[in-house]
Write a protein that holds these residues in place. Structure first.
Motif, PDB file in Angstrom:
ATOM      1  N   CYS A  82      -9.253  11.618  -4.038  1.00  0.00           N
ATOM      2  CA  CYS A  82      -9.840  12.774  -3.377  1.00  0.00           C
ATOM      3  C   CYS A  82      -8.853  13.910  -3.534  1.00  0.00           C
ATOM      4  O   CYS A  82      -7.875  14.004  -2.812  1.00  0.00           O
ATOM      5  CB  CYS A  82     -10.086  12.441  -1.910  1.00  0.00           C
ATOM      6  SG  CYS A  82      -9.966  13.819  -0.800  1.00  0.00           S
ATOM      7  N   VAL A  83      -9.044  14.706  -4.536  1.00  0.00           N
ATOM      8  CA  VAL A  83      -8.053  15.699  -4.915  1.00  0.00           C
ATOM      9  C   VAL A  83      -8.542  17.098  -4.576  1.00  0.00           C
ATOM     10  O   VAL A  83      -9.663  17.465  -4.894  1.00  0.00           O
ATOM     11  CB  VAL A  83      -7.758  15.609  -6.422  1.00  0.00           C
ATOM     12  CG1 VAL A  83      -6.788  16.688  -6.832  1.00  0.00           C
ATOM     13  CG2 VAL A  83      -7.204  14.242  -6.741  1.00  0.00           C
ATOM     14  N   ILE A  84      -7.680  17.825  -3.911  1.00  0.00           N
ATOM     15  CA  ILE A  84      -8.019  19.209  -3.608  1.00  0.00           C
ATOM     16  C   ILE A  84      -7.962  19.998  -4.922  1.00  0.00           C
ATOM     17  O   ILE A  84      -6.973  19.953  -5.628  1.00  0.00           O
ATOM     18  CB  ILE A  84      -6.987  19.820  -2.636  1.00  0.00           C
ATOM     19  CG1 ILE A  84      -6.646  18.818  -1.550  1.00  0.00           C
ATOM     20  CG2 ILE A  84      -7.454  21.146  -2.090  1.00  0.00           C
ATOM     21  CD1 ILE A  84      -5.218  18.307  -1.550  1.00  0.00           C
ATOM     22  N   GLU A 100      -1.447 -11.656   1.396  1.00  0.00           N
ATOM     23  CA  GLU A 100      -1.313 -11.135   2.749  1.00  0.00           C
ATOM     24  C   GLU A 100      -2.518 -10.363   3.227  1.00  0.00           C
ATOM     25  O   GLU A 100      -2.891 -10.381   4.375  1.00  0.00           O
ATOM     26  CB  GLU A 100      -0.051 -10.305   2.854  1.00  0.00           C
ATOM     27  CG  GLU A 100       1.137 -11.266   2.955  1.00  0.00           C
ATOM     28  CD  GLU A 100       2.421 -10.575   2.656  1.00  0.00           C
ATOM     29  OE1 GLU A 100       2.386  -9.574   1.925  1.00  0.00           O
ATOM     30  OE2 GLU A 100       3.456 -11.025   3.151  1.00  0.00           O
ATOM     31  N   PHE A 131       0.054   1.676  -8.300  1.00  0.00           N
ATOM     32  CA  PHE A 131      -0.661   2.906  -7.958  1.00  0.00           C
ATOM     33  C   PHE A 131      -2.135   2.618  -7.718  1.00  0.00           C
ATOM     34  O   PHE A 131      -2.744   3.158  -6.801  1.00  0.00           O
ATOM     35  CB  PHE A 131      -0.501   3.924  -9.099  1.00  0.00           C
ATOM     36  CG  PHE A 131      -1.086   5.274  -8.790  1.00  0.00           C
ATOM     37  CD1 PHE A 131      -0.296   6.280  -8.264  1.00  0.00           C
ATOM     38  CD2 PHE A 131      -2.434   5.535  -9.022  1.00  0.00           C
ATOM     39  CE1 PHE A 131      -0.827   7.535  -7.966  1.00  0.00           C
ATOM     40  CE2 PHE A 131      -2.975   6.780  -8.721  1.00  0.00           C
ATOM     41  CZ  PHE A 131      -2.173   7.780  -8.195  1.00  0.00           C
ATOM     42  N   SER A 132      -2.705   1.742  -8.552  1.00  0.00           N
ATOM     43  CA  SER A 132      -4.151   1.541  -8.457  1.00  0.00           C
ATOM     44  C   SER A 132      -4.549   0.635  -7.293  1.00  0.00           C
ATOM     45  O   SER A 132      -5.710   0.616  -6.908  1.00  0.00           O
ATOM     46  CB  SER A 132      -4.711   1.007  -9.782  1.00  0.00           C
ATOM     47  OG  SER A 132      -4.060  -0.177 -10.153  1.00  0.00           O
ATOM     48  N   VAL A 133      -3.614  -0.109  -6.736  1.00  0.00           N
ATOM     49  CA  VAL A 133      -3.970  -0.921  -5.566  1.00  0.00           C
ATOM     50  C   VAL A 133      -3.481  -0.306  -4.256  1.00  0.00           C
ATOM     51  O   VAL A 133      -3.783  -0.801  -3.186  1.00  0.00           O
ATOM     52  CB  VAL A 133      -3.465  -2.381  -5.689  1.00  0.00           C
ATOM     53  CG1 VAL A 133      -4.249  -3.119  -6.751  1.00  0.00           C
ATOM     54  CG2 VAL A 133      -1.984  -2.429  -5.987  1.00  0.00           C
ATOM     55  N   ASP A 134      -2.748   0.772  -4.361  1.00  0.00           N
ATOM     56  CA  ASP A 134      -2.233   1.460  -3.171  1.00  0.00           C
ATOM     57  C   ASP A 134      -3.361   2.225  -2.490  1.00  0.00           C
ATOM     58  O   ASP A 134      -4.059   3.006  -3.111  1.00  0.00           O
ATOM     59  CB  ASP A 134      -1.110   2.412  -3.600  1.00  0.00           C
ATOM     60  CG  ASP A 134      -0.705   3.389  -2.502  1.00  0.00           C
ATOM     61  OD1 ASP A 134      -0.689   2.983  -1.325  1.00  0.00           O
ATOM     62  OD2 ASP A 134      -0.392   4.539  -2.840  1.00  0.00           O
ATOM     63  N   GLU A 135      -3.534   1.975  -1.203  1.00  0.00           N
ATOM     64  CA  GLU A 135      -4.614   2.672  -0.488  1.00  0.00           C
ATOM     65  C   GLU A 135      -4.102   3.795   0.385  1.00  0.00           C
ATOM     66  O   GLU A 135      -4.862   4.491   1.018  1.00  0.00           O
ATOM     67  CB  GLU A 135      -5.365   1.662   0.400  1.00  0.00           C
ATOM     68  CG  GLU A 135      -6.208   0.713  -0.397  1.00  0.00           C
ATOM     69  CD  GLU A 135      -6.859  -0.340   0.493  1.00  0.00           C
ATOM     70  OE1 GLU A 135      -6.256  -0.711   1.511  1.00  0.00           O
ATOM     71  OE2 GLU A 135      -7.966  -0.773   0.149  1.00  0.00           O
ATOM     72  N   SER A 179      -8.057  -3.986  -2.569  1.00  0.00           N
ATOM     73  CA  SER A 179      -9.310  -3.405  -3.028  1.00  0.00           C
ATOM     74  C   SER A 179      -8.979  -2.348  -4.054  1.00  0.00           C
ATOM     75  O   SER A 179      -7.843  -1.935  -4.191  1.00  0.00           O
ATOM     76  CB  SER A 179     -10.081  -2.797  -1.865  1.00  0.00           C
ATOM     77  OG  SER A 179      -9.499  -1.575  -1.506  1.00  0.00           O
ATOM     78  N   SER A 206      -8.523   1.111  -5.789  1.00  0.00           N
ATOM     79  CA  SER A 206      -8.017   2.374  -5.250  1.00  0.00           C
ATOM     80  C   SER A 206      -9.195   3.252  -4.842  1.00  0.00           C
ATOM     81  O   SER A 206     -10.207   3.303  -5.514  1.00  0.00           O
ATOM     82  CB  SER A 206      -7.211   3.071  -6.345  1.00  0.00           C
ATOM     83  OG  SER A 206      -6.922   4.375  -5.971  1.00  0.00           O
ATOM     84  N   PRO A 207      -9.088   3.929  -3.698  1.00  0.00           N
ATOM     85  CA  PRO A 207     -10.187   4.810  -3.298  1.00  0.00           C
ATOM     86  C   PRO A 207     -10.317   5.928  -4.329  1.00  0.00           C
ATOM     87  O   PRO A 207      -9.331   6.348  -4.889  1.00  0.00           O
ATOM     88  CB  PRO A 207      -9.705   5.372  -1.964  1.00  0.00           C
ATOM     89  CG  PRO A 207      -8.214   5.264  -2.018  1.00  0.00           C
ATOM     90  CD  PRO A 207      -7.908   4.070  -2.865  1.00  0.00           C
ATOM     91  N   PRO A 221      -2.861  12.492  -3.680  1.00  0.00           N
ATOM     92  CA  PRO A 221      -3.335  13.836  -3.312  1.00  0.00           C
ATOM     93  C   PRO A 221      -2.435  14.626  -2.362  1.00  0.00           C
ATOM     94  O   PRO A 221      -2.187  15.801  -2.607  1.00  0.00           O
ATOM     95  CB  PRO A 221      -4.704  13.552  -2.686  1.00  0.00           C
ATOM     96  CG  PRO A 221      -5.179  12.323  -3.408  1.00  0.00           C
ATOM     97  CD  PRO A 221      -3.958  11.498  -3.639  1.00  0.00           C
ATOM     98  N   LEU A 242       3.928  -2.622  -0.797  1.00  0.00           N
ATOM     99  CA  LEU A 242       2.957  -1.632  -0.337  1.00  0.00           C
ATOM    100  C   LEU A 242       2.929  -1.595   1.186  1.00  0.00           C
ATOM    101  O   LEU A 242       2.816  -0.525   1.784  1.00  0.00           O
ATOM    102  CB  LEU A 242       1.563  -1.948  -0.890  1.00  0.00           C
ATOM    103  CG  LEU A 242       1.385  -1.673  -2.388  1.00  0.00           C
ATOM    104  CD1 LEU A 242       0.042  -2.197  -2.871  1.00  0.00           C
ATOM    105  CD2 LEU A 242       1.496  -0.175  -2.672  1.00  0.00           C
ATOM    106  N   ARG A 243       3.050  -2.752   1.811  1.00  0.00           N
ATOM    107  CA  ARG A 243       3.052  -2.756   3.264  1.00  0.00           C
ATOM    108  C   ARG A 243       4.303  -2.054   3.788  1.00  0.00           C
ATOM    109  O   ARG A 243       4.233  -1.257   4.716  1.00  0.00           O
ATOM    110  CB  ARG A 243       2.962  -4.185   3.801  1.00  0.00           C
ATOM    111  CG  ARG A 243       2.211  -4.206   5.141  1.00  0.00           C
ATOM    112  CD  ARG A 243       2.154  -5.557   5.784  1.00  0.00           C
ATOM    113  NE  ARG A 243       3.437  -6.200   5.739  1.00  0.00           N
ATOM    114  CZ  ARG A 243       3.617  -7.466   5.378  1.00  0.00           C
ATOM    115  NH1 ARG A 243       2.573  -8.205   5.043  1.00  0.00           N
ATOM    116  NH2 ARG A 243       4.824  -7.996   5.366  1.00  0.00           N
ATOM    117  N   GLN A 302       2.286  -6.625  -2.709  1.00  0.00           N
ATOM    118  CA  GLN A 302       1.656  -6.353  -1.420  1.00  0.00           C
ATOM    119  C   GLN A 302       2.704  -6.113  -0.347  1.00  0.00           C
ATOM    120  O   GLN A 302       2.563  -5.220   0.483  1.00  0.00           O
ATOM    121  CB  GLN A 302       0.768  -7.531  -1.041  1.00  0.00           C
ATOM    122  CG  GLN A 302      -0.457  -7.604  -1.926  1.00  0.00           C
ATOM    123  CD  GLN A 302      -1.350  -8.737  -1.531  1.00  0.00           C
ATOM    124  OE1 GLN A 302      -0.880  -9.792  -1.122  1.00  0.00           O
ATOM    125  NE2 GLN A 302      -2.653  -8.529  -1.645  1.00  0.00           N
TER     126      GLN A 302
END
Lengths: 468, 468
Positions: free
Chosen positions: B91-93, B81, A289-293, B85, B87-88, A320, A258-259, A255
């Motif tokens: 959203c890929v072009i 910290e 990668f999977s927790v990176d927003e 969540s 990963s969103p 993206p 990532l921050r 975390q």
């Protein structure tokens, strides 16, 4: 007029013999710059060869620039600046032979006997049959769709990653992908690597001449604090399983990283997930990668380590916005992996063969690791060693008890046919490393030689450093 | 105490369900940082699961850093910290679709029907059989010895080059080799390319951020004078056959260039011999590499153009002192071509199949070129065109008679389903190019559509530029 004799049974055509003769005369200076050559017809009559033979010879000389033609006037010798001569016989330094080792603790070769070669060969043959001429067409820059789809499915099922096949870029090895990433992210960035770490990564950055910072690890791996102190922009890490320490980066550190990344627009984390398939205990660790927003993580992995080193197929997953940039700036590069191997691997993945293979490998490696550890614990070495870390995939660490320096130890081992990697080999400043920690890459070790190899090592440990 | 329900038929193991529950509670803040977890035994009794289930769940949470253990005291929740969540959803072009062309004069695709696929497939199958597990071992950094030997033989027989197999470096495409060469020769050098020229080469240099000079060509190609004026260190040329002009550099120019190179220690000529196999008239032109006496020429060639674009195998030949430097600095890079394809190609070469294939291709391309030219000369286009150069391998040039600008011409052609390359496309400053010169890459043209395509083109030529 020019007079030459021709050899009949030389296997060299008349036109070529004539071409050679004239060229020789030009190079030797017999024919001078600006001198006019006989007309094709005249020379043909003189030498008793056909006009077409002379024409072909002249054309070749024109094409190579030895003579030139002026319309309606004829052919003239060019102005040669110095005689050319054949290239000197290439004087090439022969490559030094690699020493042959009795036992090699360094090379982490996948054992060929574990590979489902029959299944793979069958898929190869089927690919030849089914894909047929499709194999002749180049894959798109990012790799064959079939393979990218199969990789996306795999990542979803086994790494919990939701990625579109569009985000995947296939390339001939992670090293090649790093060269692309430097072009994608920019050479003006400060890159950071783990210290200790995999020296090849450092070499790639150095060879590409970008600013590089070595980041010392603590017991939880790399810390964001140091990245800030060293003004790093891009950091290369293996959070799931660091080589050679085996550190699994805890969630708090992840975390933090990532921050750190989200605080700068151009900050990126290159997550090298190499070797994560061979974690023996528990579930695989979720990827950064999977927790990176915030689209600051690039994920990389390879099939060379899990299938065979000769299979040069790696991939990266781009967030993206970087995918967009890649398409704009770097999609002119052709895909470096042959279509054939891409289709074969795609079938191997989508038929569940890869999963089977990994499971089988995990079991076998675990068994092999247990045997290696047992032999260490049972032999002479046990009195002078302590196994430190057993959960680190395809290698583990052993603390050795010796008065020798790391270099002295390695040198003596070499004299005894043993190739050793020590933890200090992976430090940018070896003197800062804890000494005497052996990195055992066991996957390629020949078990039938191991007892003898360990006996030799145990004897070496008792030696004293020469006073030189 | 923590209370969770478990699903029986979910296919998810108990330990994983427990792990997920606890993780969720930590992420949601239900379990606070520093909070002590129940002991394994206590939780096991409470939830009626085995101790080992709890242990596995705790171990996984420890490995991922959600909790930590203190010896003899127990397990505590880490200091998270921020909640993580998933990963969103990516959203890929989507990539823009390539337009579908009625006729494509640009893509110089090797016709798949010309490739001896049956012979190649047979060799592939034999390679699988004969090499067997050797296929699993990585080739050395410079390529498999069998392939380098075969290439050295080929160069000797067909290009008159005497090189040691040691001097050959095999890589997955010329583009990749250029990336290596930049690292070998240095990024601090001024690189020079031919203008007009092959735009990919320019892109590679630009993408790597090195100083780049465009060198204008005259009718004999590139001149050393301009290299001097522009302070170039390394020049990239195709002297045997320049694309797209078809210029064959005369011997005087070659000597000039070699002299230029020999005047500076760090001056190099990168001789890209791409396409030299398809010269239709006369003997092949000797390479610069073979007449260079001072180790200033690096020779490059590829099999992608002559066999199939999906075969990503190229090679370069280094002069001895650069080979030495390559070994020292760059041999850490793994070879990018799979062993399998290297062995297959080695057999293809050493069994004389490649030579046969090239001869067959040359005949077929010559026939195809003749047909394309005949159709141009017989149709409506003939009144508005002049074929300029017929000896230029896989393409030739046609001067078009039109009032349209090059861009206007291309735009209208596109609307009519025709993809055109014009000479000006290959100039760094298109406005300096002679206009209306069509580059006909005929190898991929479908003959049955050509008459219609040419008719459309003839009609377009008569149009006037819009006054917009």
């Amino acid at each position: 007029m020019l007079t030459y004799t021709f050899k009949k049974d030389s296997g060299i055509s008349l036109y070529e013999q004539l071409y050679r003769h004239i060229k020789e005369d030009i190079l030797s200076g017999k024919l001078k710059a600006g001198e006019k050559l006989p007309s094709k017809r005249a020379l043909s009559g003189h030498l008793e060869v056909s006009v077409i033979t002379v024409k072909n010879a002249y054309d070749q000389l024109v094409a190579e620039g030895y003579i030139y033609g002026i319309e309606k006037r004829g052919y003239y010798v060019s102005n040669m600046e110095r005689p050319l001569s054949a290239s000197p016989a290439a004087c090439v330094i022969q490559e030094a032979d690699e020493p042959t080792w009795f036992l090699d603790f360094v090379t982490n070769s996948i054992s060929a006997e574990y590979f489902p070669f029959t299944a793979w060969a069958k898929l190869m043959r089927r690919t030849i049959l089914e894909q047929d001429k499709a194999l002749l067409y180049a894959a798109p820059y990012n790799g064959a769709a079939a393979l990218r789809n199969a990789i996306a499915d795999y990542l979803h099922q086994f790494r919990g990653m939701t990625v579109s096949p569009e985000q995947i870029i296939v390339g001939a090895g992670t090293e090649f992908l790093y060269n692309l990433l430097l072009q994608l992210l920019g050479r003006d960035k400060v890159y950071a690597v783990e210290d200790p770490g995999y020296s090849k990564i450092t070499k790639i950055y150095e060879s590409n001449g970008v600013a590089l910072q070595q980041i010392e690890l603590d017991e939880n791996g790399l810390s964001a604090l140091q990245l800030r102190q060293k003004n790093a922009d891009v950091v290369h890490i293996s959070p799931s399983h660091h080589y050679p320490t085996g550190i699994v980066m805890p969630i708090t550190r992840r975390q933090e990283l990532l921050r750190w990344a989200s605080e700068g627009e151009d900050r990126y984390i290159l997550e090298d997930d190499y070797d994560s398939e061979f974690r023996f205990v528990g579930r695989p660790i979720p990827t950064l990668f999977s927790v990176d927003e915030n689209e600051h993580v690039i994920y990389l992995n390879t099939f060379s380590k899990t299938i065979a080193p000769s299979i040069r197929i790696s991939y990266m997953v781009l967030p993206p916005h970087l995918l967009h940039k890649f398409r704009q700036n770097l999609s002119f590069y052709s895909c470096t992996v042959s279509s054939f191997e891409q289709y074969t691997l795609a079938s191997f993945l989508s038929q569940g063969r890869y999963e089977q293979h990994l499971n089988r490998m995990k079991n076998r490696y675990r068994q092999k690791r247990d045997k290696v550890i047992k032999l260490i614990q049972e032999g002479d070495l046990s009195r002078r060693s302590e196994i430190m870390e057993q959960d680190a995939g395809l290698h583990f660490l052993v603390r050795l008890d010796t008065d020798l320096s790391d270099r002295g130890l390695q040198e003596r081992a070499k004299q005894n046919g043993l190739r050793l990697a020590l933890l200090s080999d992976y430090y940018s400043r070896p003197e800062c490393a804890p000494p005497h920690i052996l990195v055992v890459n066991y996957s390629g070790i020949e078990l039938d030689k191991l007892s003898e190899g360990l006996r030799r090592l145990a004897n070496i440990l008792e030696e004293k450093e020469d006073v030189r």
